[in-house]
Write an enzyme that holds these catalytic residues in place. Structure first.
Site, PDB file in Angstrom:
ATOM      1  N   TRP A 306      38.967  47.131  34.858  1.00 60.16           N
ATOM      2  CA  TRP A 306      39.316  47.309  36.286  1.00 60.16           C
ATOM      3  C   TRP A 306      40.530  46.472  36.667  1.00 60.16           C
ATOM      4  O   TRP A 306      41.148  46.692  37.701  1.00 60.16           O
ATOM      5  CB  TRP A 306      38.118  46.983  37.184  1.00 60.16           C
ATOM      6  CG  TRP A 306      37.725  45.529  37.274  1.00 60.16           C
ATOM      7  CD1 TRP A 306      37.632  44.652  36.216  1.00 60.16           C
ATOM      8  CD2 TRP A 306      37.377  44.773  38.438  1.00 60.16           C
ATOM      9  NE1 TRP A 306      37.232  43.412  36.663  1.00 60.16           N
ATOM     10  CE2 TRP A 306      37.065  43.451  38.022  1.00 60.16           C
ATOM     11  CE3 TRP A 306      37.278  45.074  39.793  1.00 60.16           C
ATOM     12  CZ2 TRP A 306      36.676  42.446  38.916  1.00 60.16           C
ATOM     13  CZ3 TRP A 306      36.887  44.069  40.683  1.00 60.16           C
ATOM     14  CH2 TRP A 306      36.598  42.776  40.234  1.00 60.16           C
ATOM     15  N   ASP A 307      40.886  45.515  35.814  1.00 59.64           N
ATOM     16  CA  ASP A 307      42.030  44.641  36.070  1.00 59.64           C
ATOM     17  C   ASP A 307      43.271  45.446  36.470  1.00 59.64           C
ATOM     18  O   ASP A 307      44.043  45.047  37.337  1.00 59.64           O
ATOM     19  CB  ASP A 307      42.395  43.835  34.810  1.00 59.64           C
ATOM     20  CG  ASP A 307      41.234  43.023  34.253  1.00 59.64           C
ATOM     21  OD1 ASP A 307      40.078  43.468  34.387  1.00 59.64           O
ATOM     22  OD2 ASP A 307      41.470  41.965  33.645  1.00 59.64           O
ATOM     23  N   GLU A 447      29.103  39.449  37.239  1.00 58.86           N
ATOM     24  CA  GLU A 447      28.687  39.613  35.829  1.00 58.86           C
ATOM     25  C   GLU A 447      27.554  38.705  35.359  1.00 58.86           C
ATOM     26  O   GLU A 447      26.859  39.049  34.417  1.00 58.86           O
ATOM     27  CB  GLU A 447      29.867  39.458  34.849  1.00 58.86           C
ATOM     28  CG  GLU A 447      30.722  40.694  34.786  1.00 58.86           C
ATOM     29  CD  GLU A 447      31.782  40.660  33.689  1.00 58.86           C
ATOM     30  OE1 GLU A 447      31.928  39.653  32.998  1.00 58.86           O
ATOM     31  OE2 GLU A 447      32.464  41.698  33.534  1.00 58.86           O
ATOM     32  N   LYS A 549      30.050  33.932  38.519  1.00 56.53           N
ATOM     33  CA  LYS A 549      31.218  33.780  37.646  1.00 56.53           C
ATOM     34  C   LYS A 549      32.520  33.869  38.441  1.00 56.53           C
ATOM     35  O   LYS A 549      33.446  33.119  38.226  1.00 56.53           O
ATOM     36  CB  LYS A 549      31.175  34.872  36.579  1.00 56.53           C
ATOM     37  CG  LYS A 549      32.307  34.820  35.588  1.00 56.53           C
ATOM     38  CD  LYS A 549      32.145  35.880  34.517  1.00 56.53           C
ATOM     39  CE  LYS A 549      33.284  35.830  33.521  1.00 56.53           C
ATOM     40  NZ  LYS A 549      33.228  36.943  32.566  1.00 56.53           N
ATOM     41  N   GLN A 550      32.587  34.845  39.341  1.00 54.45           N
ATOM     42  CA  GLN A 550      33.860  35.108  40.017  1.00 54.45           C
ATOM     43  C   GLN A 550      33.640  35.819  41.344  1.00 54.45           C
ATOM     44  O   GLN A 550      32.522  36.218  41.666  1.00 54.45           O
ATOM     45  CB  GLN A 550      34.730  35.964  39.124  1.00 54.45           C
ATOM     46  CG  GLN A 550      34.110  37.300  38.778  1.00 54.45           C
ATOM     47  CD  GLN A 550      34.917  38.062  37.739  1.00 54.45           C
ATOM     48  OE1 GLN A 550      36.124  38.079  37.788  1.00 54.45           O
ATOM     49  NE2 GLN A 550      34.248  38.689  36.803  1.00 54.45           N
TER      50      GLN A 550
HETATM   51  C1  BGC Z   1      35.773  39.446  33.702  1.00 59.79           C
HETATM   52  C2  BGC Z   1      36.033  40.879  34.094  1.00 59.79           C
HETATM   53  C3  BGC Z   1      37.402  41.278  33.591  1.00 59.79           C
HETATM   54  C4  BGC Z   1      37.530  41.034  32.101  1.00 59.79           C
HETATM   55  C5  BGC Z   1      38.903  41.312  31.593  1.00 59.79           C
HETATM   56  C6  BGC Z   1      35.920  39.294  32.199  1.00 59.79           C
HETATM   57  O1  BGC Z   1      35.754  37.958  31.842  1.00 59.79           O
HETATM   58  O2  BGC Z   1      34.485  39.055  34.110  1.00 59.79           O
HETATM   59  O3  BGC Z   1      35.966  41.023  35.486  1.00 59.79           O
HETATM   60  O4  BGC Z   1      37.628  42.615  33.875  1.00 59.79           O
HETATM   61  O5  BGC Z   1      37.224  39.695  31.821  1.00 59.79           O
HETATM   62  O6  BGC Z   1      39.857  40.536  32.214  1.00 59.79           O
END
Ligand code: BGC
Length: 686
Positions: A306-307, A447, A549-550
């Site tokens: 999704w980045d 996540e 996490k984020q």
């Molecule tokens: C993140 C995801 C991200 C992926 C690639 C993961 O660590 O939790 O949101 O898309 O890394 O950057």
């Protein structure tokens, strides 16, 4: 202000990993890590290529690395390089021209190199090597192309060979496990006579000279890759001519995309590095999209997440819509993979891959991390349950359409993407007793908490994105989708359950989140025994707690601030901040964006600064569980740009008209922002 170069002088060995990622060169199709050429594989040298993957037996499928044309070795009476310690050493990345320079000074010789991948070009990598005598010296320089390359889940070339071509070029050729033919051809011009040499894994030339003090050997090398014999673009004939063109075109692209920030050297450097890092990912040739680790190699299987849509696309919408269109085109081309995934999981429509490669099939392993203590794989549910990916793809496509006014793309397959994504969510939703649709057993951006019900980000994004798309398409005469069908989409969207802010203004991240142990990250981190420990999933320490996490709810509010009161934005920012690990490099920019919407400009700039410095500082996590996840962080670069353009300048682009509603802190007054409108470069002073 002229951009300063990024410099690393007299670096230590621990610095090499950071330099390798921050000093990358590339052109969206190929790239080369900022490693020292003479160490090759030992320093994980990577000549990367986007879009060609290979799988060896049951290992993870990943992009191939190309045969390495940059190798060299030098012998003088004082010893061999590599093997000797230089007196001084330096990497210098000229971000304005996209060229990396190295200089190593030894007692008797000084070695300089430069390298670049021609901007907008094909699969080409060029390098110049200069060995200058600091005192009279007999120098033997060998320059070569090698098939002995770094690979994570290789070897990818069970068959490989080296040879000389009639015109004196050298060729490395191999066939991957999946049967793709890969060739790298190296042509070089040298200032001195040469002798060919061929060893088991190296082919090249030896240059020998008795140099007087101040004299030098000079080599110019042009490396070209071909996949299955295809010449994507003819290799340049002359090094200097290719360099001149690259220099000018990169400078133009850079100058037209950068922002000039007053009185903040650190932020300027960070933002210049972000713009540089995004420009080297801009691919003008093929719809291969941008992997999460960009051109830094095989980490994360070279997959697209999704980045791209959420963090990278905004930069290209404002600076280079040709690249943006190819990014969107990639999702159209990979729709069959998404349809297949939905069917495999028992749903209808398009369930996009959490980790997508060239064919769009799901490449995220069901065991995506390992327990560093036992080495055991841990079952993760990213592939099965991180369903927000499809609405993120939908968002990206609509953002492109709204920004460019390019409705044609809907006719060229875009409308099928929209339709199939809506169909997927309709089949994935369950109708509750409240008469509303719920998404159960999902994973939100956080996540760490898996298989949760009603993740706020997922529910609201599906609803808002469909509503916004319908309203836009209705204005535009439906974009080829019958009005009745749009009506059905809207009825579905409006019946999706939305978490409302509670009495305290907080939006619960998912059903039951507020009942979890209330421990802040600062306190929680003391419980971590092993820095590589995976904190999420069934056994993870974060799972029974509120530690995330984020950005998750914060990402939702940052993307759709207009849907919430300023009070709600503020309260949620304040609430979620202390629980956030920031373990993903994506997180800072979303906190930065929301801070800007809340009018907390100091904080917005702090988060943006952190994001811009991600690769320059190289402080991000290198392991997820036992799995190596090092590399560059394009989404942090794109996120920092988003914070600036959207958050602080309030840039909104609609049908190629950019409007601003700035929200700038005092100390940034005088900022000059450069962007494109309908392909025309513009500058606006704030
Ligand atoms: C993140 C995801 C991200 C992926 C690639 C993961 O660590 O939790 O949101 O898309 O890394 O950057």
């Amino acid at each position: 202000m002229r951009p300063r170069s990024l410099l690393a002088r007299n670096y230590s060995p621990e610095d090499l990993e950071r330099i390798a990622n921050a000093f990358l060169v590339g052109n969206g199709r190929v790239g080369y890590k900022g490693t020292r050429e003479e160490f090759g594989k030992e320093e994980r040298a990577t000549f990367s290529l986007i879009g060609t993957y290979d799988q060896r037996e049951d290992k993870w499928r990943e992009p191939i690395n190309l045969f390495d044309p940059l190798g060299f070795r030098i012998e003088t009476s004082l010893g061999t390089i590599p093997g000797r310690e230089p007196l001084r050493r330096e990497f210098r990345l000229d971000m304005r021209h996209g060229i990396l320079y190295r200089k190593d000074v030894y007692e008797d010789v000084e070695v300089r190199t430069e390298r670049f991948c021609p901007y907008g070009g094909g699969l080409h990598l060029l390098q110049k090597i200069e060995v200058r005598a600091r005192k009279d010296a007999k120098v033997l320089l060998s320059s070569f192309l090698t098939t002995d390359i770094h690979e994570i889940n290789g070897p990818h070339f069970p068959e490989k060979s080296l040879s000389f071509l009639e015109d004196g070029s050298v060729l490395a050729s191999g066939v991957t496990n999946e049967g793709r033919k890969v060739e790298v051809i190296l042509r070089e011009e040298g200032s001195h006579g040469r002798r060919p040499f061929l060893e088991k894994e190296r082919v090249g030339y030896l240059y020998e000279a008795d140099l007087r003090q101040g004299e030098r050997i000079l080599l110019r090398k042009i490396g070209e890759a071909r996949i299955d014999g295809e010449i994507e673009e003819e290799a340049p004939l002359s090094y200097e001519e290719a360099r001149r063109r690259h220099f000018l075109s990169f400078e133009r692209a850079f100058e037209e995309a950068r922002a000039i920030l007053p009185r903040d050297g650190e932020l300027q450097k960070g933002m210049d590095h972000a713009v540089y890092s995004l420009l080297i990912l801009g691919n003008h040739r093929k719809a291969t999209s941008i992997p999460a680790r960009g051109l830094s190699g095989q980490v994360y299987k070279g997959a697209i997440f999704w980045d791209t849509e959420m963090f990278l696309l905004p930069f290209f919408l404002l600076t280079d819509q040709e690249v943006a269109r190819l990014l969107v085109q990639y999702r159209i081309n990979t729709l069959p993979g998404a349809l297949l995934k939905a069917r495999e999981f028992g749903f209808e429509g398009a369930f996009y891959a959490w980790e997508s490669q060239e064919d769009g099939r799901e490449r995220c392993s069901l065991y995506n991390v390992t327990d560093p203590r036992t080495g055991e794989p841990i079952r993760t549910y990213f592939a099965d349950c991180q369903i927000h990916i499809s609405i993120d793809v939908f968002h990206g496509l609509m953002e492109y359409v709204r920004a460019s006014g390019d409705l044609r793309i809907l006719e060229e397959g875009g409308k099928d993407v929209l339709r199939e994504v809506v169909r997927f969510y309709r089949s994935r939703a369950s109708l509750g007793e409240d008469g509303l649709y719920h998404f159960k057993g999902v994973i939100g951006p956080d996540e760490y908490h898996e298989l949760v019900d009603d993740n706020a980000y997922t529910n609201a994004m599906v609803r808002f994105e469909i509503e916004d798309a319908v309203s836009y398409l209705r204005k535009k005469g439906y974009g080829g989708i019958p009005g009745e069908e749009l009506g059905e989409w809207l009825r579905f969207a409006r019946a999706i359950y939305l978490q409302k802010p509670g009495k305290d203004g907080v939006i619960e991240q998912f059903a039951g989140y507020l009942g979890l142990e209330d421990v802040r990250y600062e306190e929680f981190r003391k419980r971590i025994e092993d820095p590589k420990e995976y904190l999420g999933g069934k056994e993870g320490k974060a799972t029974p707690t509120r530690v995330i996490k984020q950005a998750d709810v914060v990402a939702l509010l940052a993307l759709h601030p207009e849907r919430y009161s300023r009070e709600a934005l503020r309260k949620n920012l304040r609430f979620y901040e202390p629980y956030t690990e920031g373990g993903s490099s994506l997180s800072n920019s979303m906190y930065g964006l929301l801070s800007a919407w809340c009018g907390n400009l100091g904080k917005a700039v702090r988060y943006m600064r952190e994001s811009t410095l991600t690769d320059i500082r190289g402080s991000k996590k290198m392991f997820a569980g036992g799995i190596y996840i090092g590399g560059s962080h394009p989404a942090a670069m794109g996120g920092a740009y988003l914070d600036l353009a959207r958050g602080l300048l309030g840039a909104r682009i609609e049908e190629n008209k950019v409007r601003f509603s700035p929200n700038l802190p005092k100390e940034m007054k005088g900022l000059r922002y450069r962007y494109k409108e309908g392909g025309i470069p513009k500058e606006r002073k704030f």
